[in-house]
Design an enzyme around this catalytic site. Structure first.
Site, PDB file in Angstrom:
ATOM      1  N   ILE A 136      34.008  59.146  43.940  1.00 60.17           N
ATOM      2  CA  ILE A 136      34.251  59.486  45.754  1.00 60.17           C
ATOM      3  C   ILE A 136      34.376  61.003  45.619  1.00 60.17           C
ATOM      4  O   ILE A 136      34.239  61.608  47.217  1.00 60.17           O
ATOM      5  CB  ILE A 136      33.968  58.519  46.696  1.00 60.17           C
ATOM      6  CG1 ILE A 136      36.043  58.697  46.719  1.00 60.17           C
ATOM      7  CG2 ILE A 136      33.725  57.165  46.817  1.00 60.17           C
ATOM      8  CD1 ILE A 136      36.666  57.924  47.555  1.00 60.17           C
TER       9      ILE A 136
ATOM     10  N   HIS B 165       2.337  74.517  22.705  1.00 63.24           N
ATOM     11  CA  HIS B 165       1.765  72.793  22.828  1.00 63.24           C
ATOM     12  C   HIS B 165       2.893  72.281  21.722  1.00 63.24           C
ATOM     13  O   HIS B 165       2.156  72.870  20.317  1.00 63.24           O
ATOM     14  CB  HIS B 165       0.629  73.189  23.396  1.00 63.24           C
ATOM     15  CG  HIS B 165      -0.443  72.112  23.283  1.00 63.24           C
ATOM     16  ND1 HIS B 165       0.135  70.431  24.424  1.00 63.24           N
ATOM     17  CD2 HIS B 165      -0.840  71.397  21.818  1.00 63.24           C
ATOM     18  CE1 HIS B 165      -1.022  69.530  23.640  1.00 63.24           C
ATOM     19  NE2 HIS B 165      -1.518  69.597  22.624  1.00 63.24           N
TER      20      HIS B 165
END
Length: 464
Positions: A268, A443
């Site tokens: 937390i 690519h």
């Protein structure tokens, strides 16, 4: 005459980087460290958790080998061996920092440090106290996990991140309280390792600092993996026993149930390490959350005293601490470093799928008054992602419609923690949409989705 030009209190990713940069600039430097060189990040945080998550990732792929045309039989996980690997990596890097200290002629004093006056610091080891003096002192004491008042970590049934990294056994039924980066990473790790995981988050969505679309996608993905995720929920009493933990959980609709878990992880937030280091005596005033206030160079309100990292303002990230360390060291050495823009600091969460972001979310950009153009490209449209068997996720970009400035980028999916730096460089260099459009992306790579997302913001998307 001072013993040193600079003493750094704390040797985490902020402290040791500040020390190295100062030494490079010709300063005589010392570090005072109470526990381990490299601090929490290297020894108990960033690095060993990534080692654990890598083991869980490999285990996940082994379990899904058939999807790649492969066979893997009799698959099992040895948690002791997984932890041993993680600890070994932390030790290796700890030794690496020690080597860097020697290489840069930085003196290391092991002990508990305390500022006693401007330019003066004591350190205590084995009951013996010594005083050091320096023209400048950098406070880099970091932070620790925040406890729930009703759920103090005991290392047996109730854990902080530190306990969760060295488990004696895999939890059978695990409750993770908090869905920030630390909570979600451990939820992801233990879910992949076979635990039944429940996540409770008080906000209305998980990873609440991220873009809302990322939060929604991640929640759906984690639920698909078997996690029980409860948002707008709270935790009441937490009662550990020898065999389990009984937890009261208040649901979104107000209904309260009592459930049993084998273990609980409390994630937390953090508490800065500002106690017992002499701040009060020097007149250094922390803010309401007890973090030390500084100027953009790291100066506190007391001349010659500086502060960096998790002990200062958010975001509380290792790479932010390191960059602050460089800025402070260069300012101390008489330079004129460029102040850091918090909006150019990327954030990464190494769950499965990964999350990464930089800059403003779409909602925050609109709140700030921007008219925005938004591009969103899915992993499903990318050849490399499909070939990897990782076709779930997306890349979202947010631009200022008026100027073309990249306001923010938000990603969820495989390896996005590596991809985000492309946008971070773009933001730091103040590139506009045309710069990204005119860049050639290789690519086949995941990075092509970054290009497509930018194109999509301006109605020029090719592959979708």
């Amino acid at each position: 005459m001072s013993d040193y030009d600079l003493i750094v209190l704390g040797s985490g990713p902020g402290g040791y980087v500040a020390a190295i940069r100062a030494a490079q600039l010709g300063l005589k430097v010392a570090i005072v460290e109470r526990e381990n060189l490299g601090g929490i990040c290297l020894n108990w945080g960033c690095i060993p958790t990534k080692a654990l998550l890598r083991s869980a990732e490999i285990y996940h792929y082994m379990q899904h080998a058939g999807e790649y045309g492969l066979t893997a039989a009799n698959i099992s996980a040895d948690i002791d061996a997984v932890v041993k690997r993680s600890r070994g990596i932390a030790k290796q890097l700890n030794q690496g920092v020690a080597h860097l200290m020697k290489k840069n002629k930085i003196t290391v004093h092991m002990g508990d440090g305390k500022l006693t006056a401007p330019g003066k610091l004591t350190f205590t080891k084995d009951g013996k106290t010594q005083e050091l003096t320096a023209k400048n002192i950098i406070i880099a004491t970091g932070a620790r996990a925040r406890d729930l008042p009703k759920a103090k970590a005991d290392g047996k049934r109730i854990w902080t991140y530190r306990h969760a990294m060295v488990p004696a056994e895999i939890p059978t039924k695990l409750l993770v309280i908090g869905s920030g980066a630390i909570g979600i990473e451990f939820a992801s790790f233990y879910n992949d390792m076979g635990a039944k995981v429940t996540v409770v988050e008080m906000m209305d969505r998980i990873v609440p600092v991220e873009d809302a679309e990322v939060s929604a996608f991640l929640e759906k993905a984690l639920k698909k993996q078997g996690m029980d995720i409860r948002t707008s929920a709270g935790v009441g009493s937490v009662t550990p026993s020898e065999t389990h933990v009984s937890v009261e959980i208040k649901a979104k609709d107000g209904a309260v149930t009592t459930e049993e878990f084998s273990h609980v992880i409390v994630a937390i937030g953090i508490v800065p390490n500002v106690e017992n280091i002499g701040l009060e005596d020097l007149g250094i005033e922390p803010d309401k959350r007890y973090h030390i206030k500084t100027d953009p160079m790291g100066r506190t309100n007391v001349a010659g005293i500086w502060a960096i990292g998790d002990v200062t303002a958010p975001p509380w990230l290792a790479h932010k601490a390191s960059h602050e360390g460089v800025i402070a060291a260069e300012a101390i050495a008489g330079g004129h470093p460029v102040a850091m823009d918090p909006l150019n600091i990327p954030g990464c969460t190494y769950c499965h799928p990964q999350v990464a972001s930089v800059g403003l979310t779409e909602a925050k950009a609109k709140e700030a008054g921007y008219h925005v153009k938004v591009g969103n490209f899915p992993f499903l449209g990318n050849g490399k992602a499909i070939a990897l068997g990782e076709a779930e996720g997306f890349i979202k970009t947010v631009f200022d419609a008026k100027t073309g400035e990249l306001l923010g980028a938000h990603m969820v999916g495989a390896e996005v923690t590596e991809l985000i730096q492309g946008y971070t460089i773009g933001k730091t260099a103040e590139l506009v949409e045309a710069d990204f459009m005119h860049t050639v992306f290789p690519h086949p790579t995941l990075s092509e989705m970054m290009h497509e997302s930018v194109l999509g913001a301006y109605g020029k998307m090719i592959h979708m």
